[in-house]
Design a protein around this motif. Structure first.
Motif, mmCIF file in Angstrom:
data_model
loop_
_atom_site.group_PDB
_atom_site.id
_atom_site.type_symbol
_atom_site.label_atom_id
_atom_site.label_comp_id
_atom_site.label_asym_id
_atom_site.label_seq_id
_atom_site.Cartn_x
_atom_site.Cartn_y
_atom_site.Cartn_z
ATOM 1 N N THR A 69 -6.166 45.180 16.609
ATOM 2 C CA THR A 69 -6.182 46.485 17.230
ATOM 3 C C THR A 69 -5.435 47.469 16.346
ATOM 4 O O THR A 69 -4.943 47.126 15.278
ATOM 5 N N THR B 278 0.292 46.440 25.033
ATOM 6 C CA THR B 278 -0.085 47.833 25.274
ATOM 7 C C THR B 278 -1.416 47.813 26.011
ATOM 8 O O THR B 278 -2.372 47.190 25.557
ATOM 9 N N TYR B 279 -1.486 48.499 27.148
ATOM 10 C CA TYR B 279 -2.653 48.421 28.021
ATOM 11 C C TYR B 279 -3.516 49.674 27.922
ATOM 12 O O TYR B 279 -3.020 50.767 27.622
ATOM 13 N N VAL B 280 -4.801 49.480 28.219
ATOM 14 C CA VAL B 280 -5.770 50.575 28.238
ATOM 15 C C VAL B 280 -6.524 50.506 29.564
ATOM 16 O O VAL B 280 -6.986 49.438 29.966
ATOM 17 N N GLY C 287 -10.411 53.372 29.000
ATOM 18 C CA GLY C 287 -10.360 53.981 27.677
ATOM 19 C C GLY C 287 -9.103 54.768 27.378
ATOM 20 O O GLY C 287 -8.935 55.257 26.252
ATOM 21 N N ASP C 288 -8.209 54.918 28.357
ATOM 22 C CA ASP C 288 -6.980 55.686 28.175
ATOM 23 C C ASP C 288 -5.801 54.744 27.970
ATOM 24 O O ASP C 288 -5.574 53.841 28.787
ATOM 25 N N ARG C 289 -5.019 54.969 26.920
ATOM 26 C CA ARG C 289 -3.837 54.167 26.684
ATOM 27 C C ARG C 289 -2.766 54.493 27.731
ATOM 28 O O ARG C 289 -2.566 55.650 28.086
ATOM 29 N N LEU C 290 -2.118 53.438 28.225
ATOM 30 C CA LEU C 290 -1.091 53.611 29.244
ATOM 31 C C LEU C 290 0.296 53.641 28.621
ATOM 32 O O LEU C 290 0.534 53.102 27.540
ATOM 33 N N ASN D 70 4.442 51.491 26.811
ATOM 34 C CA ASN D 70 3.675 50.566 25.987
ATOM 35 C C ASN D 70 4.594 49.890 24.983
ATOM 36 O O ASN D 70 5.814 50.106 24.980
ATOM 37 N N ARG E 46 -1.187 57.363 32.342
ATOM 38 C CA ARG E 46 -1.998 57.541 31.149
ATOM 39 C C ARG E 46 -1.221 58.358 30.127
ATOM 40 O O ARG E 46 -0.491 59.286 30.491
ATOM 41 N N GLN E 47 -1.394 58.018 28.856
ATOM 42 C CA GLN E 47 -0.655 58.750 27.824
ATOM 43 C C GLN E 47 -1.050 60.218 27.813
ATOM 44 O O GLN E 47 -0.223 61.100 27.573
#
Length: 276
Positions: A1, A16-18, A21-24, A27, A46-47
């Motif tokens: 990744t 690190t979670y998504v 499609g949005d990175r959380l 992380n 969400r970031q």
């Protein structure tokens, strides 16, 4: 990744979670990792925040989690599980993909994919999603190692209710593919030519493989008698679609060419639409 495969450290938040499609955030893109604490955690955002969902991770270890997202209208979505009736989440292993230990010091097994399994709105109306999970999947063409895993959506049932006595969904959508391991047989399966553009994603530390093409979609009505005795009361076809592909492209790409529409009473194709 982008930042390396997860290590699934038992004592530290190393993933690190998504979501959609949005990175959380929080992380693991940091110098000092946070300690991993047991029990639910609900401080995920969400970031880039637009939806303002309450995102909850249920469970205490990397191979025990399932997720819940609550939106501002009161709708709740569960990934990898469904409500346990006690405010938590009961895992559905058939909708979760888990990686074996990576060999990192302090690491262990860890989940890396949680599929959407359950949706309930503020009035108690529900939708359920079920999947086919395959292991030992060949990751390429002939002669390649069979070490991959696959996860395919099989059914969506809707018009349910979150009460065991009343939860008899009236409609079911079924998705039939090349492999078709758990449903009705496809028409002339021996005549199908398998795709060449097999997709492999190993970003989580384990190869996730997509080998099959979607071949048919069916919408069925489930009468009350179906739940009492499915041997005497069958699901009734409302409509369906059969998909055909051109897989002879010089670029080895599978191109959708025809969509045929079925009608009720299990009639065969009544309309065909050609993709250009």
């Amino acid at each position: 990744t982008e930042f390396g495969a997860p290590r699934y450290l038992t004592g530290l938040e190393s993933e690190t979670y998504v979501l959609d499609g949005d990175r959380l955030f929080p992380n693991a893109i940091r110098t000092q990792l946070e300690p991993r604490l047991p029990g639910p955690r609900a401080d995920w955002v969400r970031q880039t925040e637009d939806d303002h969902d309450l995102i909850i991770r249920h469970g205490s270890a990397p191979d025990q989690y399932c997720w819940e997202a609550r939106d501002t209208k009161g709708n709740r979505r569960f990934y990898g599980g469904e409500p346990d009736g006690l405010g938590g989440c009961r895992r559905n292993e058939s909708a979760i993909l888990t990686a074996e230990p990576t060999g990192a010091p302090g690491g262990g097994r860890g989940d890396y994919h949680w599929a959407l399994t359950y949706v309930v709105d503020i009035s108690g109306n529900t939708m359920r999603y079920s999947y086919d999970e395959l292991t030992g999947v060949q990751i390429g063409r002939l002669g390649s190692a069979a070490i991959g895993v696959s996860l395919y959506l099989r059914h969506v049932v809707y018009t349910g209710f979150n009460d065991a006595a009343m939860d008899r969904t009236a409609y079911r959508v079924s998705f039939l593919r090349d492999g078709n391991i758990a449903g009705d047989p496809l028409p002339n399966p021996s005549s199908l030519t398998r795709r060449s553009d097999i997709m492999v994603d190993a970003s989580a530390g384990a190869p996730m493989v997509t080998r099959d093409l979607l071949r048919e979609v069916k919408v069925e009505y489930l009468p009350a008698g179906y739940y009492d005795d499915p041997r005497t009361e069958q699901a009734r076809l409302v409509k369906g679609w059969i998909l055909e592909y051109d897989i002879t492209s010089h670029l080895d790409k599978s191109l959708l060419t025809h969509v045929g529409q079925n009608r009720a009473s299990n009639q065969r194709v009544t309309q065909t639409h050609q993709a250009r």
